[in-house]
Write an enzyme that holds these catalytic residues in place. Structure first.
Site, PDB file in Angstrom:
ATOM      1  N   SER A 262       0.812  -1.209   0.000  1.00  0.00           N
ATOM      2  CA  SER A 262       0.000   0.000   0.000  1.00  0.00           C
ATOM      3  C   SER A 262       0.840   1.251   0.000  1.00  0.00           C
ATOM      4  O   SER A 262       2.020   1.247   0.337  1.00  0.00           O
ATOM      5  CB  SER A 262      -0.900   0.002   1.233  1.00  0.00           C
ATOM      6  OG  SER A 262      -0.091   0.174   2.392  1.00  0.00           O
ATOM      7  N   LYS A 263       0.190   2.308  -0.353  1.00  0.00           N
ATOM      8  CA  LYS A 263       0.817   3.613  -0.476  1.00  0.00           C
ATOM      9  C   LYS A 263       1.423   4.100   0.844  1.00  0.00           C
ATOM     10  O   LYS A 263       2.434   4.798   0.848  1.00  0.00           O
ATOM     11  CB  LYS A 263      -0.250   4.609  -0.949  1.00  0.00           C
ATOM     12  CG  LYS A 263       0.287   5.664  -1.880  1.00  0.00           C
ATOM     13  CD  LYS A 263      -0.859   6.434  -2.504  1.00  0.00           C
ATOM     14  CE  LYS A 263      -0.323   7.432  -3.540  1.00  0.00           C
ATOM     15  NZ  LYS A 263      -1.349   8.014  -4.364  1.00  0.00           N
TER      16      LYS A 263
END
Length: 501
Positions: A262-263
């Site tokens: 994820s970011k």
RNA sequence: GGCGCGUUCGUCUAGUGGUCUAGGACGCCGCCCUCUCAAGGCGGAGAUCACGGGUUCGACCCCCGUACGCGCUACCA
């Protein structure tokens, strides 16, 4: 091909079907890459289809961005939004009538039905089911019980409605997956999925199945997050009476803490890695090895080699952590394997990018200077083994492009002795006598000076390096002297003696 | 909660019943090379193969269970 899944006599046609959310995720890159490799390996077609069926998630320029990233990585598609080949359009938002038509067919066959329930009723239903602690929360088929006249009335009145899949409970749904083998679900756990939304757009499940069929997709290669909804797709294929594609659900890419990449925990967009200076060859090579290997020890691959070796049967089944350290290493490997002339192009780009116009302050320091290709080639051969990124030619050896103004403090303390200036002066004068010195001439001159002074080579070579480069680490001393040239070397020695008093 | 998928060195992985006192790579440490830093060469630490039961003469490999992780559980994909 694996005997369990049969030989496919028809053409291999695979697709990468992202939803345009703004950028190409590295997980998406891996999915696209495996599809691409599989297509190329089997002389098939690689198709790009844009799954833009969620109007709320529309992002300006996302498709262009996605395509740009894909192309940068070398994943050329045979068919896609800007490459129509008779199976388009390749944007789902342009195929709405198709989905409606097929939904209608399903309704007529009794495999789907109109649902007029309001979001409010659905919400209440959900809450009630939660209170009852039902094993699985599903739609209660309320609208399936509606009579034909009731349905016609509601339809005629223009009341908002969706189309739902009519799932019969207590049925085994079994399908094969190249990576997971046999997977079995009970239809009792499958919800009456919405097929056509209130706004007339299809959901992923509907659009995906219809398009894969219409586009003659032979293999569905996608992320593991889709495994759980595959029974819905299987049901749809069966209801339509369509042949199912072969499924291959890829393991997920993970954060260092093993959660889905994820970011929040770092960069996930291909363009981020590109901006950081990673080579496309390295990114592709690295990502290919996350979940796949040929069964041998080979780790360095070019795209053509990946195509040659790739097979879905050798894809792993467990998630892989995206390890930046290894990416760095593979990037360095690819960079070092490049020819000097390729590196020249990259270096020139890098110098250009650090021009003052880029407003990045000191990065512009190299712009005014003009370097010949011959000079840059020398810098390249001196630094090639010492850099992992193109930009490091500038950050690790700025002294090739601009004279040092500061001198590494630790090195200064260590090697710059009271007698150093005098010794360097002697060396400088020796250098001054040389005409057009070669690397060997510099070496001979230095050795003579050292002999005359009756000191060890190390006594003078370290302060010399400091004077000439401002640093304590770098290419071989004589290479350094030769590349900089006699005049520049003398200038720098003088400047250092002056500054390091 | 339900359903599904997974679990070999810190990380990526090899491994398909005996060749495994588990191999390679990244990273880490040491040595060599050497004017420094890299690169390269050599070596080292690092995995009771998640755990517990089976099956078998024999299991990392087959079966069952447990734990843990992840995914799905939307009129998002």
């Amino acid at each position: 091909m694996h005997q369990n899944f049969g030989d496919f006599v028809n053409e291999v046609r695979v697709r990468f079907a992202p939803s345009p959310t703004g950028y190409l995720h590295v997980g998406g890159l891996r999915t696209a890459l495996y599809n691409f490799l599989f297509a190329r390996k089997n002389n098939g077609k690689f198709i790009l289809r844009i799954e833009d069926t969620d109007r709320n998630r529309y992002v300006e320029g996302a498709v262009e961005n996605l395509i740009a990233s894909l192309k940068w990585c070398g994943l050329e598609y045979d068919e896609g939004p800007d490459r129509e080949c008779g199976f388009g359009p390749y944007m789902q938002s342009q195929r709405l009538d198709l989905y409606k038509k097929y939904a209608q067919e399903l309704i007529e066959k009794g495999h789907a039905y109109y649902c007029f329930c309001t979001p409010e009723r659905l919400q209440v239903l959900k809450e009630e089911q939660a209170v009852q602690k039902l094993p699985q929360a599903k739609y209660d088929k309320h609208c399936f019980a509606l009579s034909k006249t009731e349905i016609d009335e509601k339809l005629a009145s223009g009341i908002a409605h969706v189309v739902r899949l009519n799932v019969i409970p207590n049925q085994k749904i079994v399908f094969n997956d190249i990576i997971r083998n046999r997977v079995e679900f009970d239809s009792s756990n499958v919800d009456d999925q919405v097929l056509i939304k209130g706004d007339g757009y299809p959901t992923y499940h509907m659009a995906n199945v219809v398009d894969d069929h219409l586009m003659k997709i032979s293999h569905v290669i996608r992320g593991e997050e889709w495994l759980s909804s595959t029974p819905k797709h299987v049901l749809l294929y069966d209801f339509f009476g369509w042949e199912k594609p072969i499924f291959a659900h890829l393991p997920l890419l993970l954060n260092p803490d093993r959660s889905k990449l994820s970011k929040r925990q770092g960069d996930v967009a291909v363009e981020d890695y590109r901006a950081k200076g990673f080579l496309k060859e390295a990114l592709v090579n690295f990502v290919a090895l996350l979940g796949w290997n040929a069964g041998d020890d080979k780790e360095f691959y070019y795209m053509n080699e990946l195509i040659e070796s790739f097979s879905l049967e050798r894809v792993n089944n467990s998630g892989a952590v995206f390890d930046l350290e290894k990416l760095n290493w593979i990037n360095a490997e690819h960079l070092r394997k490049k020819s000097d002339s390729d590196l020249l192009i990259l270096l020139k780009e890098e110098i250009l990018n650090s021009s003052p116009r880029s407003t990045q302050g000191e990065a512009g320091q190299f712009s005014i200077l003009n370097f010949t290709d011959e000079y840059l080639f020398q810098v390249i051969s001196a630094m090639k083994e010492r850099v992992s990124f193109v930009k490091e030619y500038l950050t690790k050896s700025p002294y090739f492009f601009v004279a040092p103004t500061e001198y590494e403090e630790a090195s200064k303390l260590k090697s710059w002795k009271p007698e150093t200036p005098e010794q360097l002066k002697a060396l400088r004068n020796k250098f001054a006598e040389l005409t057009n010195p070669s690397k060997e001439d510099f070496e001979t001159a230095l050795k003579q000076t050292v002999a005359d002074l009756n000191i060890g080579v190390g006594k003078i070579i370290h302060p010399l390096r400091l004077a000439v480069s401002g640093q304590s680490a770098g290419p071989g001393m004589y290479d350094l002297l030769f590349i900089l040239g006699k005049d520049e070397v003398i200038r720098r020695i003088d400047a250092a003696i002056d500054k390091l008093k």
